[in-house]
Scaffold this motif. Structure first.
Motif, PDB file in Angstrom:
ATOM      1  N   SER A  12       5.904  17.779 -18.056  1.00  0.00           N
ATOM      2  CA  SER A  12       5.898  18.134 -16.692  1.00  0.00           C
ATOM      3  C   SER A  12       7.375  18.946 -16.255  1.00  0.00           C
ATOM      4  N   ASN A  13       8.323  18.653 -17.338  1.00  0.00           N
ATOM      5  CA  ASN A  13       9.458  19.209 -16.860  1.00  0.00           C
ATOM      6  C   ASN A  13      10.390  20.151 -17.891  1.00  0.00           C
ATOM      7  N   VAL A  14       9.505  20.735 -18.560  1.00  0.00           N
ATOM      8  CA  VAL A  14       9.870  21.890 -19.619  1.00  0.00           C
ATOM      9  C   VAL A  14       9.925  22.896 -19.191  1.00  0.00           C
ATOM     10  N   GLY A  15      10.856  23.969 -19.622  1.00  0.00           N
ATOM     11  CA  GLY A  15      10.737  25.560 -19.539  1.00  0.00           C
ATOM     12  C   GLY A  15      11.335  26.126 -18.357  1.00  0.00           C
ATOM     13  N   TYR A  16      12.434  25.366 -17.689  1.00  0.00           N
ATOM     14  CA  TYR A  16      12.922  26.060 -16.681  1.00  0.00           C
ATOM     15  C   TYR A  16      14.240  26.868 -17.305  1.00  0.00           C
ATOM     16  N   ASN A  46       0.864  -1.262   0.227  1.00  0.00           N
ATOM     17  CA  ASN A  46       0.167   0.056   0.042  1.00  0.00           C
ATOM     18  C   ASN A  46       0.829   1.342   0.132  1.00  0.00           C
ATOM     19  N   ILE A  47       2.134   1.198  -0.098  1.00  0.00           N
ATOM     20  CA  ILE A  47       2.978   2.229  -0.165  1.00  0.00           C
ATOM     21  C   ILE A  47       3.229   2.823  -1.524  1.00  0.00           C
ATOM     22  N   VAL A  48       2.991   4.065  -1.499  1.00  0.00           N
ATOM     23  CA  VAL A  48       3.292   4.810  -2.651  1.00  0.00           C
ATOM     24  C   VAL A  48       4.305   6.159  -2.430  1.00  0.00           C
ATOM     25  N   LYS A  49       5.513   6.055  -3.179  1.00  0.00           N
ATOM     26  CA  LYS A  49       6.714   7.035  -3.219  1.00  0.00           C
ATOM     27  C   LYS A  49       6.737   7.966  -4.279  1.00  0.00           C
ATOM     28  N   GLN A  50       6.957   9.494  -3.765  1.00  0.00           N
ATOM     29  CA  GLN A  50       7.134  10.281  -4.860  1.00  0.00           C
ATOM     30  C   GLN A  50       8.127  11.055  -4.619  1.00  0.00           C
ATOM     31  N   MET A  51       9.039  11.624  -5.241  1.00  0.00           N
ATOM     32  CA  MET A  51      10.072  12.738  -4.960  1.00  0.00           C
ATOM     33  C   MET A  51       9.988  13.699  -5.877  1.00  0.00           C
ATOM     34  N   TRP A  52      10.178  14.946  -5.423  1.00  0.00           N
ATOM     35  CA  TRP A  52      10.265  16.146  -5.934  1.00  0.00           C
ATOM     36  C   TRP A  52      11.615  16.958  -5.744  1.00  0.00           C
ATOM     37  N   LEU A  53      12.149  17.900  -6.609  1.00  0.00           N
ATOM     38  CA  LEU A  53      12.872  18.986  -6.551  1.00  0.00           C
ATOM     39  C   LEU A  53      12.078  20.195  -6.109  1.00  0.00           C
ATOM     40  N   VAL A  54      12.222  20.516  -4.936  1.00  0.00           N
ATOM     41  CA  VAL A  54      11.506  21.712  -4.664  1.00  0.00           C
ATOM     42  C   VAL A  54      12.738  22.991  -4.268  1.00  0.00           C
ATOM     43  N   GLY A  55      12.701  23.975  -5.257  1.00  0.00           N
ATOM     44  CA  GLY A  55      13.882  24.868  -5.190  1.00  0.00           C
ATOM     45  C   GLY A  55      15.231  24.313  -5.090  1.00  0.00           C
ATOM     46  N   MET A  56      15.880  24.555  -4.067  1.00  0.00           N
ATOM     47  CA  MET A  56      17.285  23.852  -3.771  1.00  0.00           C
ATOM     48  C   MET A  56      17.207  22.758  -2.602  1.00  0.00           C
ATOM     49  N   SER A  57      15.847  21.790  -2.763  1.00  0.00           N
ATOM     50  CA  SER A  57      15.865  20.895  -1.982  1.00  0.00           C
ATOM     51  C   SER A  57      15.199  19.332  -2.552  1.00  0.00           C
ATOM     52  N   ILE A  58      15.519  18.408  -2.029  1.00  0.00           N
ATOM     53  CA  ILE A  58      14.775  16.987  -2.297  1.00  0.00           C
ATOM     54  C   ILE A  58      13.736  16.640  -1.326  1.00  0.00           C
ATOM     55  N   VAL A  59      12.560  16.832  -1.878  1.00  0.00           N
ATOM     56  CA  VAL A  59      11.473  16.077  -1.057  1.00  0.00           C
ATOM     57  C   VAL A  59      11.139  14.754  -1.245  1.00  0.00           C
ATOM     58  N   ILE A 113       7.215  29.035 -13.940  1.00  0.00           N
ATOM     59  CA  ILE A 113       7.778  27.877 -14.449  1.00  0.00           C
ATOM     60  C   ILE A 113       9.226  27.692 -13.572  1.00  0.00           C
ATOM     61  N   PRO A 114      10.124  28.709 -13.613  1.00  0.00           N
ATOM     62  CA  PRO A 114      11.224  28.340 -12.997  1.00  0.00           C
ATOM     63  C   PRO A 114      11.109  28.143 -11.380  1.00  0.00           C
ATOM     64  N   MET A 115       9.876  28.378 -10.858  1.00  0.00           N
ATOM     65  CA  MET A 115       9.845  28.093  -9.529  1.00  0.00           C
ATOM     66  C   MET A 115       9.019  26.997  -9.146  1.00  0.00           C
ATOM     67  N   GLN A 116       8.564  26.102 -10.239  1.00  0.00           N
ATOM     68  CA  GLN A 116       7.768  25.040  -9.973  1.00  0.00           C
ATOM     69  C   GLN A 116       8.485  23.777  -9.470  1.00  0.00           C
ATOM     70  N   PRO A 117       7.858  23.076  -8.886  1.00  0.00           N
ATOM     71  CA  PRO A 117       8.689  21.901  -8.311  1.00  0.00           C
ATOM     72  C   PRO A 117       8.830  20.747  -9.765  1.00  0.00           C
ATOM     73  N   ILE A 118       9.983  20.086  -9.433  1.00  0.00           N
ATOM     74  CA  ILE A 118      10.246  19.276 -10.720  1.00  0.00           C
ATOM     75  C   ILE A 118      10.104  17.774 -10.082  1.00  0.00           C
TER      76      ILE A 118
END
Length: 800
Positions: free
Chosen positions: A750-754, A400-413, A486-491
């Motif tokens: 989802s990842n263009v235009g940075y 039942n575990i779902v994992k997701q990762m993002w780059l938020v600014g200069m951090s990895i969440v 766009i430059p501020m959106q999470p990746i």
């Protein structure tokens, strides 16, 4: 004429007779044996006998003064020629005559000989410990003369300036700091005030006074605390004197680690500290930007292998902008964390403003090291809980575990959610640290008449299982419907081998900077590397020193960086000592705590593979002889911090009201001669320019900070040929930047235009706002939208 001849008959020698042989300028007279069997000493013989400390040359002091300061004695024992308790050596008379000479004056030759030899004589604390009233009177005299500038002017024929005499008197006063515990509080305070005066009054004394104040941080902390605002004010007036940059910053680094130092500090004093650092950052940044590899210091190969050797010129001292650069950031970090948490956030704006600088094209730049400082403030402005650990949440079923990762600014969440219960493990990785937390949405029970979408009514069922994904938790914490440029959106980071390897690499980089230093015990009479490394134990004083140096830690299974010590099979012993704060960690390699097997390892190579690869070694020298730098032979050893104990006994006073006549007795006391010896290819450790007498209570903290400074400088110096030393925080920041560059423009919807990432080709032709271009967007709906791209700015599914 002998110095104390006839003293046993009650005759007190005058200062003229006391220094008669010194005035003659002849060679060292050998002691003669009197009729009573006691050794009688001429003035020069006594000076030679008491000589123990070495004071280095200083580029700002004429060689005439330097030649007057003592060089290291070759005598193996302080009391090699006479019993210090002998009736023929009356230290009270000696000190009375010294005080008379310094206060009332005499001929220049006598004054010169007395003042230049006095520091090394007073360094033998055991000789003068029974004469504290005279020692305190001498301290009071020197403080008064230095504060009032009332000591004698040297004659024109000497070609010396008054600042040269002040330089010598300050060396004497520095030695007297070791006696502070026996001085009345106001007298100890006057020492700090005297050093404070020397920062600005004479052009030859600021460096030695700053070093002395660094010692006072340990020996007279309350005095430094009370004078701190004045000290900082004087230092801020010296920021244009670049040859003092290292000294001032090392003082501020040392000060920040002492609790008393910042208890009463105000906002204005803190701004002064941060202002000093930012000023030095600007200077070192300009120096680093204009200095090419070919212009880096080459003359350092001519340096002496001891702190008493030939000094670098002023211009050569300023050729270490990398060290100044690192120190300035260290000071900002340590002092920000030292501020009480309730006041910490009020300083963020001012510091941030001063970390931004303009390049040659007029663009505002926040360099990499400044970014990690901003990251540190972001994590700690409202937090004082220290490091976190991964939460154990009830993830009942891995299915039942779902994992997701993002780059938020200069951090990895990273979010891992149990889609049935809603429990979520949140991990936020930043340059300055990793934060772990647990989250669960508290869902209210459904009313009995609630009917789920497409499902018939169900009596008695209070609610179906919760269906939740980590994207929901992320949206809850990180966004609203307002547009996000766009430059501020999470990746979104894909769950693949590349990402997993990148995260694993990031996690292997510690959140503190790691340092190491050897701590080597030298027993009585030992001079060879083999016998020194074979020691399996040390003295009581050595063990006391280790206990103050750090915490005794178990090596097997250790989760911290043991700096090469074995963590699995006790190959390097079961324990060592280590010390850590929120920024740095130092692990000590201690041969006496490592296994000794002379049958199979005659040369102790297993021990040598650690201490021989340490840039810094602390030598606890009880050999009774001067330690030679080349004793522990290694091309990697840059700095030896040599500690030589002085042991003596004092009488304990009776305990008031104890009624016990036996409550008096002998007490063993220690003081320590601490000096720094450097490899010929290495620059000096400026805070340890002169040998220092340190009390037992201050020794460990004083030496530990010396080791830290030496290690930082060693890391900077060792990287001078192939680039700069990169801290752990910067290494972590670079790993995040690599991920951003890799996934910011991958061709996925989802990842263009940075536009700020990579080259024009990397950006797919998008504009770069890091090259001075004006922002073309607009404020809309409480957020920011780029011109013509409002839809892309509000479509949160692009990054979830």
């Amino acid at each position: 004429m002998h110095l104390f001849a006839g003293h046993s008959r009650g005759n007190k020698p005058s200062s003229q007779n006391l220094f008669a042989s010194a005035q003659r300028g002849t060679g060292l007279e050998m002691p003669e044996e009197g009729v009573s069997g006691h050794i009688e000493l001429s003035a020069e013989t006594l000076a030679e006998l008491l000589r123990k400390l070495a004071y280095p040359s200083d580029a700002s002091v004429p060689p005439e003064i330097i030649r007057g300061l003592d060089v290291p004695t070759e005598l193996p024992k302080v009391y090699a020629l006479a019993d210090p308790k002998s009736e023929n050596i009356d230290m009270s008379s000696w000190l009375d005559s010294v005080i008379e000479t310094l206060s009332k004056g005499t001929d220049w030759k006598t004054y010169y000989d007395v003042s230049t030899k006095l520091p090394s004589q007073l360094g033998n604390v055991g000789i003068f410990i029974d004469h504290l009233p005279q020692v305190e009177k001498l301290q009071e005299l020197l403080c008064d003369q230095l504060r009032k500038n009332s000591f004698p002017e040297p004659p024109a024929t000497s070609q010396l300036k008054k600042g040269d005499i002040a330089f010598v008197l300050y060396h004497t006063l520095t030695v007297l700091v070791a006696y502070s515990e026996w001085f009345r509080p106001q007298k100890a305070m006057s020492i700090v005030q005297a050093f404070l005066a020397g920062i600005s009054r004479w052009d030859r004394t600021p460096k030695c006074c700053i070093h002395a104040l660094a010692l006072c941080c340990h020996e007279v902390p309350k005095g430094v605390d009370k004078c701190l605002s004045l000290i900082l004010d004087q230092m801020s007036r010296k920021i244009s004197q670049l040859d003092l940059a290292m000294d001032i910053l090392e003082f501020l680094t040392r000060l920040s680690r002492l609790p008393l130092a910042y208890q009463s500090i105000g906002e204005e004093a803190l701004r002064t500290i941060f202002g000093i650092c930012c000023s030095y950052l600007r200077d070192s940044r300009e120096k680093r930007r204009t200095m090419t590899d070919s212009a880096k210091p080459k003359s350092s190969n001519r340096l002496s292998n001891q702190s008493g050797g030939t000094s670098m010129s002023t211009s050569e001292k300023t050729e270490l902008p990398e060290y100044v650069y690192v120190l300035a950031y260290h000071v900002i970090t340590h002092w920000f964390l030292a501020i009480p948490i309730a006041d910490r956030s009020t300083h963020v704006g001012w510091i941030a403003k001063n970390l931004v600088w303009m390049d040659e094209r007029g663009n505002e730049i926040v360099e990499e090291q400044s970014q990690v400082i901003l990251d540190m403030m972001h994590r700690t402005a409202y937090l004082d809980l220290g490091e976190t650990t991964k939460p154990t949440v009830p993830l009942e079923s891995e299915r039942n575990i779902v994992k997701q990762m993002w780059l938020v600014g200069m951090s990895i969440v990273t979010m891992e959610t149990n889609t049935t219960t809603g429990w979520t493990r949140i991990i936020k990785r930043q340059a300055s640290g990793t934060t772990c937390a647990a989250y669960q949405q508290l869902t209210a029970p459904l009313p009995s008449h609630h009917v789920g979408a497409g499902n018939p009514p169900s009596t008695g069922i209070r609610g179906p299982p919760v269906n939740i994904y980590p994207q929901h938790v992320f949206l809850t914490h990180h966004s609203t419907i307002s547009p996000i440029a766009i430059p501020m959106q999470p990746i979104v980071l894909p769950e693949n081998d590349q990402t997993r390897r990148a995260i694993a690499t990031f996690d292997r980089i510690d959140t503190v900077d790691g340092h190491k230093a050897g701590v080597i015990f030298v027993a009585d009479g030992q001079t060879e590397e083999k016998e020194i490394l074979a020691n399996s134990d040390g003295s009581i004083a050595f063990h006391d020193f280790l206990a103050g140096l750090g915490t005794k830690v178990i090596l097997r299974g250790a989760t911290f960086n043991t700096q090469g010590l074995d963590r699995g099979n006790d190959m390097d012993g079961t324990h060592t000592y280590a010390w850590r704060d929120r920024v740095s960690e130092i692990v000590f390699h201690i041969p006496t705590m490592m296994p000794t097997n002379l049958k199979h390892d005659v040369q102790c190579t297993n021990k040598k593979r650690h201490t021989g690869n340490d840039f810094v070694n602390i030598i606890f020298n009880e050999s009774g002889m001067p330690f030679r730098f080349e004793t522990i032979d290694s091309e990697f050893n840059y700095v030896n911090i040599v500690i030589t104990p002085q042991q003596f006994t004092v009488q304990r006073p009776s305990t008031p009201g104890s009624g016990n006549s036996d409550s008096t007795g002998a007490e063993t006391r220690y003081f320590f001669d601490v000096r720094v010896m450097c490899s010929p290819s290495f620059p000096k450790i400026w805070s340890a320019t002169a040998p220092t007498i340190v009390s037992a209570s201050s020794l460990a903290s004083y030496v530990r900070q010396l080791a830290f400074n030496a290690s930082v400088l060693s890391l900077v110096w060792s990287n001078r040929g192939g680039g700069e030393h990169i801290s752990n925080w910067r290494s972590r920041l670079r790993e995040i930047s690599r991920l951003r560059k890799r996934y910011a423009n991958t061709g996925n919807t989802s990842n263009v235009g940075y536009p700020q990432m990579g080259t024009a080709e990397d950006r797919g032709g998008a504009k770069s706002y890091w090259e001075g271009d004006a922002w073309t967007g607009k404020l809309a709906d409480g957020g920011m939208a780029e011109a013509g791209q409002h839809l892309l700015s509000i479509d949160f599914t692009r990054w979830t």
